[in-house]
Design an enzyme around this catalytic site. Structure first.
Site: not given
Ligand code: GTR
Length: 429
Positions: A264, A405
């Site tokens: 990320s 994610h």
């Protein structure tokens, strides 16, 4: 138009077929153009992307490689500095190792070192620590995965390269929920691990670039942060390089095999660190999305306008000019991936992580492979995205994992396999 050598040979073959059998020749040419890097470098699935190598008509592979190494790579790097991440100071700092403390950590048969370092800039100084884990049975200097995180690096099991302690979900497949698994995998395969706390380098807040390393270079006479000055992602990337300075001085670490990894926002920082510091041997980006591996021009999921609004301190101020004007950015993220060449790079996506635009991440990896082909590396196959949960590519690795994610055990397994395979390849050469 860009035609690497192997494509030129194919094109030639297609043209001779064309002379003999017009119709079949046309079909051959169509497949050549639609299957590889040989298509117009600027046209990728309907997108007009900035060219990697510049006008290349009539140039062979060695000329293109000379151009890439001679000036094109540098040109692109500077454009990223000027328009996306901002320029970090290259001079005027000093890193000193203050203290090294170590202990055996029983359950892992590993050694943990805490290295306290001092960083001095023209306007001040700060201290940071690098926590280094080494397998007990290391034959000589150890290759190390380095990642930043945003929580206590004194933790017995820090989750490497992850920006928060928890995850967006829970489950045994998450590296953060299963740190013992990760640690065992690293050590069994002979890898060490190192972490540095992003907050110690530059807190993740918008304070006008006064705290963290920005403050060490902040000129009190200058009222404003310049448009092209470094943002927080560049500060983290720079911090990863300072951690590498520290690691490279440790005799138990192989300074030529330090690999940078991040998920990320830490994935964005890892990519920029790999681009700006060629000492990083490999680069791993997990779900890095907008401002990371994903193509900005796709405007899919998180956009440039959105990321600048929510995280105004991550990029240089100039990048704010491109909210809703992505086509005007002189660069796009496939060029960032290409800046790693010829060092191995890995891009990982997750199917349900639409916000990070898995397709845009894949297209970056695929397009960047054009530069890897100059170094005889196959790169990431395309243009179709590989099947779910399959790791592909040489030089440029890629996978699309099922799920959300997160940084998972599957992602790590692919990273470790890739790192091992690349190490074996370089031994064979
Ligand atoms: C999201 C952000 C992404 C990604 C992520 C993270 O909110 O939109 O760009 O960086 O955060 O790092 O947590």
């Amino acid at each position: 138009m860009t035609y690497p050598f192997d494509r030129i040979v194919l094109l030639h073959a297609s043209l001779s077929v064309l002379c003999r059998r017009w119709a079949w020749g046309m079909v051959g040419c169509f497949f050549l153009c639609s299957a590889g890097y040989g298509q117009d470098a600027e046209q990728v699935q309907g997108l007009k992307l900035p060219s990697l190598l510049g006008p290349s008509a009539g140039l062979g592979r060695s000329e293109l490689r000379q151009r890439w190494e001679g000036h094109r790579r540098q040109e692109i790097l500077q454009q990223f500095e000027q328009h996306v991440y901002g320029k970090a100071p290259h001079q005027g700092f000093e890193v000193t190792v203050l203290n090294t403390d170590w202990q055996w950590v029983g359950p892992y048969a590993a050694k943990r070192k805490t290295i306290q370092a001092h960083l001095a800039g023209p306007m001040g100084s700060l201290e940071f620590k690098v926590t280094l884990w080494l397998p007990e049975k290391s034959l000589g200097p150890c290759p190390v995965f380095l990642g930043m995180h945003l929580f206590d690096s004194g933790s017995l099991q820090p989750v490497l390269g992850q920006p928060w302690k928890g995850s967006s979900s829970k489950g045994p497949e998450l590296a953060s929920q299963n740190p013992s698994w990760l640690w065992q995998q690293l050590f069994v395969r002979g890898f060490g691990a190192a972490t540095v706390d992003a907050d110690e380098m530059d807190p993740d807040q918008h304070d006008g670039f006064k705290n963290g390393v920005h403050g060490l270079f902040h000129d009190a006479n200058r009222q404003t942060h310049g448009d092209r000055d470094w943002g927080t992602l560049a500060a983290w990337a720079w911090g990863l390089s300072r951690a590498l300075d520290v690691l490279a001085r440790d005799q138990e670490v192989d300074g030529e095999r330090v690999m940078v990894v991040g998920h990320s926002r830490m994935g964005k920082a890892a990519l920029w660190a790999g681009a700006t510091d060629e000492r990083f041997a490999m680069v791993f980006s997990n779900n890095s999305g907008c401002g990371g591996a994903a193509l900005s021009r796709r405007r899919h999921g998180e956009t440039v306008a959105h990321i600048n609004r929510v995280f105004p301190h991550w990029f240089c101020s100039q990048f704010h000019a491109y909210g809703d004007a992505e086509d005007e950015i002189p660069v796009d993220q496939h060029q960032l991936i290409a800046l790693m060449a010829p060092r191995p790079v890995y891009v990982a996506s997750a199917l349900e992580d639409d916000w990070a635009d898995p397709k845009g991440e894949f297209l970056s990896a695929y397009r960047a492979s054009e530069v890897y082909s100059l170094y005889d590396k196959a790169g990431c196959p395309g243009p179709a995205q590989p099947e779910l949960n399959q790791s592909v590519g040489e030089g440029v690795g890629y996978h699309l994992r099922s799920g959300r994610h997160d940084l998972t055990t599957f992602d790590w397994m692919c990273f470790l396999d890739f790192a091992e395979a690349q190490a074996h390849r370089s031994k064979r050469k």
